[in-house]
Design a protein around this motif. Sequence first.
Motif, PDB file in Angstrom:
ATOM      1  N   GLN A 188       1.191  -1.083   0.263  1.00  0.00           N
ATOM      2  CA  GLN A 188      -0.068  -0.069   0.475  1.00  0.00           C
ATOM      3  C   GLN A 188       0.940   1.315   0.294  1.00  0.00           C
ATOM      4  O   GLN A 188       0.902   2.899  -0.898  1.00  0.00           O
ATOM      5  CB  GLN A 188      -0.781  -0.378   1.449  1.00  0.00           C
ATOM      6  CG  GLN A 188      -1.840  -0.610   1.028  1.00  0.00           C
ATOM      7  CD  GLN A 188      -3.247  -0.834   0.239  1.00  0.00           C
ATOM      8  OE1 GLN A 188      -3.232   0.107  -0.354  1.00  0.00           O
ATOM      9  NE2 GLN A 188      -3.234  -1.762  -0.840  1.00  0.00           N
ATOM     10  N   LEU A 238       2.568   1.922  -3.272  1.00  0.00           N
ATOM     11  CA  LEU A 238       0.960   2.148  -4.600  1.00  0.00           C
ATOM     12  C   LEU A 238       1.286   3.301  -4.207  1.00  0.00           C
ATOM     13  O   LEU A 238       0.880   4.181  -5.436  1.00  0.00           O
ATOM     14  CB  LEU A 238       0.181   1.117  -4.030  1.00  0.00           C
ATOM     15  CG  LEU A 238       0.616   0.000  -5.146  1.00  0.00           C
ATOM     16  CD1 LEU A 238      -0.360  -0.900  -4.557  1.00  0.00           C
ATOM     17  CD2 LEU A 238       0.445   0.040  -6.694  1.00  0.00           C
ATOM     18  N   THR A 251       1.532   6.599  -7.252  1.00  0.00           N
ATOM     19  CA  THR A 251       0.109   7.374  -7.463  1.00  0.00           C
ATOM     20  C   THR A 251       0.557   8.764  -7.331  1.00  0.00           C
ATOM     21  O   THR A 251       0.461   9.737  -7.768  1.00  0.00           O
ATOM     22  CB  THR A 251      -0.784   7.098  -6.976  1.00  0.00           C
ATOM     23  OG1 THR A 251      -1.280   5.305  -7.093  1.00  0.00           O
ATOM     24  CG2 THR A 251      -1.673   7.864  -7.083  1.00  0.00           C
ATOM     25  N   GLU A 299      -2.705   8.056 -11.394  1.00  0.00           N
ATOM     26  CA  GLU A 299      -2.979   6.582 -11.554  1.00  0.00           C
ATOM     27  C   GLU A 299      -2.472   6.365 -12.840  1.00  0.00           C
ATOM     28  O   GLU A 299      -2.009   5.638 -12.594  1.00  0.00           O
ATOM     29  CB  GLU A 299      -4.507   6.946 -10.899  1.00  0.00           C
ATOM     30  CG  GLU A 299      -5.217   5.560 -11.294  1.00  0.00           C
ATOM     31  CD  GLU A 299      -6.518   5.695 -10.857  1.00  0.00           C
ATOM     32  OE1 GLU A 299      -7.219   4.387 -11.005  1.00  0.00           O
ATOM     33  OE2 GLU A 299      -7.420   6.773 -10.434  1.00  0.00           O
ATOM     34  N   GLN A 356      -5.805   0.580  -1.935  1.00  0.00           N
ATOM     35  CA  GLN A 356      -5.031   0.236  -3.721  1.00  0.00           C
ATOM     36  C   GLN A 356      -4.387  -1.526  -4.038  1.00  0.00           C
ATOM     37  O   GLN A 356      -3.890  -1.749  -2.799  1.00  0.00           O
ATOM     38  CB  GLN A 356      -3.746   1.220  -4.097  1.00  0.00           C
ATOM     39  CG  GLN A 356      -4.470   2.147  -3.486  1.00  0.00           C
ATOM     40  CD  GLN A 356      -3.546   3.336  -4.126  1.00  0.00           C
ATOM     41  OE1 GLN A 356      -2.612   3.865  -3.457  1.00  0.00           O
ATOM     42  NE2 GLN A 356      -3.445   4.510  -5.334  1.00  0.00           N
ATOM     43  N   ASN A 396      -5.535  -4.131 -11.565  1.00  0.00           N
ATOM     44  CA  ASN A 396      -6.165  -3.572 -10.736  1.00  0.00           C
ATOM     45  C   ASN A 396      -6.334  -3.594  -9.623  1.00  0.00           C
ATOM     46  O   ASN A 396      -6.654  -2.708  -8.243  1.00  0.00           O
ATOM     47  CB  ASN A 396      -6.991  -2.084 -11.215  1.00  0.00           C
ATOM     48  CG  ASN A 396      -6.310  -1.334 -12.324  1.00  0.00           C
ATOM     49  OD1 ASN A 396      -5.656  -0.603 -12.639  1.00  0.00           O
ATOM     50  ND2 ASN A 396      -7.070  -2.237 -14.149  1.00  0.00           N
ATOM     51  N   HIS A 397      -7.287  -5.500  -9.673  1.00  0.00           N
ATOM     52  CA  HIS A 397      -8.137  -5.629  -7.854  1.00  0.00           C
ATOM     53  C   HIS A 397      -7.734  -6.782  -7.413  1.00  0.00           C
ATOM     54  O   HIS A 397      -6.741  -7.654  -8.509  1.00  0.00           O
ATOM     55  CB  HIS A 397      -9.110  -5.233  -8.289  1.00  0.00           C
ATOM     56  CG  HIS A 397     -10.209  -3.909  -8.900  1.00  0.00           C
ATOM     57  ND1 HIS A 397     -10.229  -2.893  -7.802  1.00  0.00           N
ATOM     58  CD2 HIS A 397     -10.379  -3.896 -10.223  1.00  0.00           C
ATOM     59  CE1 HIS A 397     -10.758  -1.713  -8.683  1.00  0.00           C
ATOM     60  NE2 HIS A 397     -10.996  -2.407 -10.005  1.00  0.00           N
TER      61      HIS A 397
END
Length: 326
Positions: free
Chosen positions: A80, A83, A87, A92, A158, A133-134
């Motif tokens: 996390q 990321l 970002t 993004e 994220q 993305n997930h």
Amino acid sequence: MFINITASETGSNKASSAGLVNYLEKENRNTQNMAEHENWFNWNRDDIRPHEVRIGIDSNVAKLGKDDSKFFLINISPNQKELAHLTFVYGEEGAKEKLKGFAVKVMDEYAKNFKRDNISGHKDLLWFGKLENHRYYGHNEKEVRNGTRQRGERKDGQQMHIQIIVSRKDITNTIKLSPQNTSRGRNTSHSRKMGQFDRTAFKQSGETLFDQVFGFERGLKERMHYANMMKNGTMEQKAQMHALGNFMERYPKLHESHVTDNLMANIHHEKYPDVGSMLSSIAGGAWGLFDMLLEPVFDASGAQQTVAGEEERKRRRRKKGQGLKR
């Protein structure tokens, strides 16, 4: 940074890659918005279609038997904080492109790790990457088992990561490359002939590479080496590492990478007989001794007690678990 190598998320890697390719298309199938679709990519293309991946991997299997692995899956998952850093710095969409570029560099490290002639970088490998993305809850996760989450439900936060399918054979379809081979050989020539792969070194290289490429400041307790030492080190090594982590939280100026690396290496090689010796080496290493002397004395006396207490709790949990199995 989590980097892992597995056979496949869909089971065996000894047959066609079709099942894995189809599985990794799940996000594209779940959205009707073409702008959200993620194509497959490698070092020179970012518009690769699923069937090209399948055909490429399944055709690159010369002289492999039915029981041989045909491909491997590499998972590159920033945490996390990593990321959030990407970002914040790149936005993004920019973070997605940077992560794809990072994956190419990771494949360089993958290739070099084999220490094989003619295998020196990502261009010597046959591989395809897919950005996801997930992440989704699986049936065996505790949240699903206790009923707080449903299987297939998206995880919070994220979760951007990259999955890479890499062929067992090199780009010329002549050299076998298996990360499952951890043989070191008795000498360099033997290792070069038989092949080798250091999985720990590969995972560590990903963490180091991320920090260097993106200017990420990683705390001592966030390092892979710290986690490994706290898991597998001796009681004294764990106590020294625990004390060092607390000390660096108090004195942020010590977070220069060369200082941290030197201290961790010395602990790993058992250069210090005890916590006090380790802390004395810091004070004597021209790393701000004068400023430290002006601060209240750092109390390292509880380091061994803290580690010993944690070890005792682990021992009790293991004993309790063994009792439940009987």
